[in-house]
Motif scaffolding. Structure first.
Motif, short mmCIF file in Angstrom:
data_model
loop_
_atom_site.label_atom_id
_atom_site.label_comp_id
_atom_site.label_asym_id
_atom_site.label_seq_id
_atom_site.Cartn_x
_atom_site.Cartn_y
_atom_site.Cartn_z
N ILE A 246 -7.94 9.06 6.32
CA ILE A 246 -7.84 7.95 6.90
C ILE A 246 -8.64 7.89 8.13
CG2 ILE A 246 -6.15 6.40 8.38
CD1 ILE A 246 -3.81 7.88 6.98
N LYS A 247 -9.33 6.66 8.10
CA LYS A 247 -10.35 6.54 9.30
C LYS A 247 -9.68 5.63 10.12
CE LYS A 247 -14.53 6.89 11.16
NZ LYS A 247 -14.92 8.25 11.74
N GLN A 248 -9.07 4.68 9.93
CA GLN A 248 -8.61 3.51 10.76
C GLN A 248 -7.13 2.97 10.30
OE1 GLN A 248 -10.30 2.72 13.92
NE2 GLN A 248 -8.58 1.70 14.62
N ASN B 138 -5.22 12.58 4.99
CA ASN B 138 -4.92 11.59 4.14
C ASN B 138 -3.28 11.19 4.62
OD1 ASN B 138 -3.63 13.78 2.68
ND2 ASN B 138 -3.88 12.65 0.90
N LEU B 139 -2.88 11.76 5.38
CA LEU B 139 -1.34 11.35 5.76
C LEU B 139 -1.22 10.68 6.91
CD1 LEU B 139 1.43 12.40 5.55
CD2 LEU B 139 1.01 14.27 7.18
N GLY B 140 -0.34 9.62 6.78
CA GLY B 140 0.12 8.78 7.82
C GLY B 140 1.57 8.51 7.82
N LEU B 141 1.93 8.37 9.20
CA LEU B 141 3.37 8.24 9.26
C LEU B 141 3.88 6.74 10.21
CD1 LEU B 141 3.90 11.63 11.15
CD2 LEU B 141 4.36 11.09 8.60
N THR C 259 -12.06 7.09 4.79
CA THR C 259 -13.41 7.59 4.98
C THR C 259 -14.30 7.23 3.92
OG1 THR C 259 -12.67 9.63 4.06
CG2 THR C 259 -12.79 9.41 6.70
N ASP C 260 -14.01 6.84 2.65
CA ASP C 260 -14.69 6.47 1.36
C ASP C 260 -15.11 4.86 1.48
OD1 ASP C 260 -12.13 5.73 0.70
OD2 ASP C 260 -12.28 6.57 -1.15
N GLY C 261 -14.38 4.16 2.86
CA GLY C 261 -14.86 2.80 2.74
C GLY C 261 -13.86 1.72 2.10
N LYS C 262 -12.60 2.64 1.60
CA LYS C 262 -11.53 1.75 0.87
C LYS C 262 -10.85 0.88 1.86
CE LYS C 262 -12.97 2.28 -3.37
NZ LYS C 262 -13.53 1.24 -4.17
N VAL C 263 -10.24 -0.28 1.57
CA VAL C 263 -9.42 -0.97 2.46
C VAL C 263 -8.13 -1.14 1.70
CG1 VAL C 263 -8.93 -2.93 3.78
CG2 VAL C 263 -11.53 -1.96 3.65
N TYR C 264 -7.01 -0.70 2.43
CA TYR C 264 -5.74 -1.12 2.08
C TYR C 264 -4.98 -1.76 2.95
CZ TYR C 264 -6.98 3.15 -0.81
OH TYR C 264 -7.80 3.86 -1.67
N SER C 265 -4.19 -2.87 2.18
CA SER C 265 -3.48 -3.82 3.08
C SER C 265 -2.19 -3.84 2.50
CB SER C 265 -3.87 -5.08 3.12
OG SER C 265 -3.47 -6.11 3.88
N PHE C 266 -0.88 -3.93 3.48
CA PHE C 266 0.42 -3.77 3.09
C PHE C 266 1.25 -4.67 4.01
CE2 PHE C 266 -1.10 0.25 1.68
CZ PHE C 266 -1.05 0.16 0.36
N ILE C 267 2.35 -5.52 3.56
CA ILE C 267 3.46 -6.12 4.23
C ILE C 267 4.16 -5.01 4.75
CG2 ILE C 267 5.23 -7.87 4.19
CD1 ILE C 267 2.39 -8.92 3.88
#
Length: 270
Positions: free
Chosen positions: A43-45, A64-67, A83-91
């Motif tokens: 995770i970068k941001q 790669n772990l987020g809480l 970090t590989d530039g992929k963007v993820y979005s969730f509700i």
């Protein structure tokens, strides 16, 4: 109006090359369990759209772990860039019970690729008693503090004691930070020599030691910190602290202490 936009634009937006149009999946969270999210890359941001949800990840060493945790409130959203530039979005939605507090996210759930390289993380300063100078703190934090001082007040939580009035006038969330605007008014005939203002998260009752817990919230930056407040004058300042959430059993307590005297004020709210 320009300065108002600075404060209200509280989320970093990254232009994205969308691969296709996807229906966003929903992730549920609450305050009693930690929803653990595993991403395909580090995770970068990570940013949430509401103060009801808090997303944390390792900023010192990329993982790669987020809480994710939440308190009851309206639905929101989560944006994560890896970090590989992929963007993820969730509700994001609050749920009283979680069927599974772990979620493994596949690369196929990415909504696209970030166009530009992400900027470096903002450095967090750990000493709560040190006022960071305007030359040291990142410019966007300093500018947000300056803008907040010019906005009309949205809150008016206050306490008066011994001729001193302490008020919370505004509170804004920006990325991983909370901006709190305080006002100290001296209505006494004696000068008030400022010593410190500390912010803590408290649960339980102090009269019951077994259940009482007080957790200080570190101060990242103090903007317009006074050394003294003369009689019949007032001063406004902004405290920047790490983003936090409050459960139903917790509250915030602010302690204002005068230098070398017994004048102390406690301001509390949920």
């Amino acid at each position: 109006m320009k300065k108002l936009i600075i404060l209200l634009s509280l989320v970093l937006f990254y232009p994205v090359h969308a691969t296709n149009t996807k229906t966003l999946d929903t992730i549920y969270a609450n305050s009693t369990m930690t929803m653990t999210l595993f991403f395909p890359s580090d995770i970068k941001q990570g940013i949430t759209g509401s103060e009801h949800f808090v997303f944390t990840y390792n900023r010192e060493k990329e993982q790669n772990l987020g809480l994710l945790k939440a308190v009851k409130g309206n639905p929101s959203n989560l944006l994560v860039v890896t970090t590989d530039g992929k963007v993820y979005s969730f509700i994001l939605k609050y749920a009283e019970h979680l069927e599974n507090p772990n979620r493994f996210i596949s690369i196929q759930e990415s909504i696209g690729d970030a166009k530009r390289v992400l900027t470096k993380e903002v450095k967090i300063y750990d000493n709560p008693n040190t006022s960071i100078s305007a030359n040291t703190i990142p410019n966007h934090i300093r500018r947000s503090c300056e803008s907040l001082l010019e906005l009309p007040e949205r809150k008016n939580k206050h306490i008066k004691k011994n001729g001193i009035k302490l008020s919370l006038k505004n509170m804004y969330y920006r990325e991983d930070h909370v901006f709190m605007q305080f006002e100290i008014e001296n209505k006494s005939a004696i000068r008030f020599d400022f010593d410190f203002l500390k912010i803590s998260k408290v649960s339980g009752n102090k009269g019951h030691n077994a259940s009482y817990q007080e957790i200080p919230l570190e101060t990242i930056y103090v903007h317009n910190k006074p050394s003294e407040i003369l009689p019949n004058t007032k001063v406004r300042m902004v405290y920047v602290i790490p983003r936090f959430i409050i459960s139903k059993t917790e509250r915030i307590i602010v302690r204002l202490q005068e230098l070398k005297t017994t004048r102390i004020l406690y301001l509390s709210w949920r």
